[in-house]
Design a protein around this motif. Structure first.
Motif, PDB file in Angstrom:
ATOM      1  N   LEU A 196      12.751   1.985   2.688  1.00 44.49           N
ATOM      2  CA  LEU A 196      11.761   1.039   3.214  1.00 44.49           C
ATOM      3  C   LEU A 196      12.357  -0.361   3.334  1.00 44.49           C
ATOM      4  N   ALA A 197      13.148  -0.756   2.354  1.00 42.82           N
ATOM      5  CA  ALA A 197      13.775  -2.075   2.376  1.00 42.82           C
ATOM      6  C   ALA A 197      14.659  -2.232   3.603  1.00 42.82           C
ATOM      7  N   ARG A 198      15.403  -1.193   3.941  1.00 45.38           N
ATOM      8  CA  ARG A 198      16.266  -1.269   5.122  1.00 45.38           C
ATOM      9  C   ARG A 198      15.441  -1.434   6.395  1.00 45.38           C
ATOM     10  N   LEU A 199      14.322  -0.723   6.491  1.00 43.05           N
ATOM     11  CA  LEU A 199      13.460  -0.859   7.664  1.00 43.05           C
ATOM     12  C   LEU A 199      12.892  -2.279   7.778  1.00 43.05           C
ATOM     13  N   ILE A 200      12.462  -2.816   6.659  1.00 37.40           N
ATOM     14  CA  ILE A 200      11.887  -4.172   6.654  1.00 37.40           C
ATOM     15  C   ILE A 200      12.962  -5.201   6.989  1.00 37.40           C
ATOM     16  N   ALA A 201      14.145  -5.073   6.390  1.00 36.55           N
ATOM     17  CA  ALA A 201      15.231  -6.022   6.656  1.00 36.55           C
ATOM     18  C   ALA A 201      15.596  -6.021   8.131  1.00 36.55           C
ATOM     19  N   GLU A 202      15.626  -4.848   8.749  1.00 35.96           N
ATOM     20  CA  GLU A 202      15.929  -4.781  10.179  1.00 35.96           C
ATOM     21  C   GLU A 202      14.912  -5.571  10.992  1.00 35.96           C
TER      22      GLU A 202
ATOM     23  N   THR B 215       0.843  -1.184   0.000  1.00 36.50           N
ATOM     24  CA  THR B 215       0.000   0.000   0.000  1.00 36.50           C
ATOM     25  C   THR B 215       0.881   1.238   0.000  1.00 36.50           C
ATOM     26  N   LEU B 216       0.708   2.076  -1.005  1.00 35.38           N
ATOM     27  CA  LEU B 216       1.548   3.260  -1.166  1.00 35.38           C
ATOM     28  C   LEU B 216       0.673   4.503  -1.336  1.00 35.38           C
ATOM     29  N   PRO B 217       0.076   4.974  -0.258  1.00 32.24           N
ATOM     30  CA  PRO B 217      -0.770   6.162  -0.393  1.00 32.24           C
ATOM     31  C   PRO B 217       0.034   7.366  -0.874  1.00 32.24           C
ATOM     32  N   GLY B 218      -0.554   8.116  -1.776  1.00 31.01           N
ATOM     33  CA  GLY B 218       0.084   9.334  -2.264  1.00 31.01           C
ATOM     34  C   GLY B 218       0.995   9.136  -3.464  1.00 31.01           C
ATOM     35  N   TYR B 219       1.137   7.913  -3.963  1.00 35.26           N
ATOM     36  CA  TYR B 219       2.001   7.658  -5.117  1.00 35.26           C
ATOM     37  C   TYR B 219       1.160   7.325  -6.335  1.00 35.26           C
TER      38      TYR B 219
ATOM     39  N   ILE C  48       5.821  -1.391   9.493  1.00 46.10           N
ATOM     40  CA  ILE C  48       6.976  -0.525   9.657  1.00 46.10           C
ATOM     41  C   ILE C  48       6.502   0.795  10.244  1.00 46.10           C
ATOM     42  N   PRO C  49       7.350   1.432  11.005  1.00 49.04           N
ATOM     43  CA  PRO C  49       6.951   2.709  11.596  1.00 49.04           C
ATOM     44  C   PRO C  49       6.682   3.745  10.507  1.00 49.04           C
ATOM     45  N   ARG C  50       5.794   4.655  10.798  1.00 49.66           N
ATOM     46  CA  ARG C  50       5.525   5.752   9.873  1.00 49.66           C
ATOM     47  C   ARG C  50       6.798   6.587   9.751  1.00 49.66           C
ATOM     48  N   PHE C  51       7.093   6.985   8.553  1.00 50.50           N
ATOM     49  CA  PHE C  51       8.274   7.814   8.358  1.00 50.50           C
ATOM     50  C   PHE C  51       7.952   8.877   7.321  1.00 50.50           C
TER      51      PHE C  51
END
Length: 92
Positions: free
Chosen positions: A79-85, A20-24, A61-64
């Motif tokens: 986003l990938a870095r957040l998910i990988a963590e 889900t990518l709101p705003g894109y 993932i946290p809102r950023f």
């Protein structure tokens, strides 16, 4: 003459069912998703992989904030870095 074969790189199958990518716009969302998939695969292969058969229904993932003018590809990599963590757990 003998040759030493390098160990095979680990392989993963990464499937993102819904993103889900709101705003894109559709085009920018596809660019973001493609960058996210590539970067997440790269990070998981480089880091500690979850065990065989690992599956996850949903990742929160946290809102950023996305800086104005940031390219979708850069956002996808962040986003990938957040998910990988999250997948690799704390301290990885």
């Amino acid at each position: 003459m003998s040759r030493t074969l390098a160990p095979a790189a680990p392989t993963i199958s990464l499937t993102i069912g819904t993103l889900t990518l709101p705003g894109y716009s559709l085009r920018n969302g596809q660019r973001l998703a493609s960058a996210l998939e590539r970067e997440l695969g790269r990070l998981l292969i480089q880091g500690a992989l979850p065990g065989p058969g690992f599956a996850l229904e949903q990742v929160q993932i946290p809102r950023f904030a996305t800086p104005a003018g940031e390219r979708p590809e850069r956002t996808g990599r962040r986003l990938a870095r957040l998910i990988a963590e999250q997948l690799q757990g704390p301290g990885q």
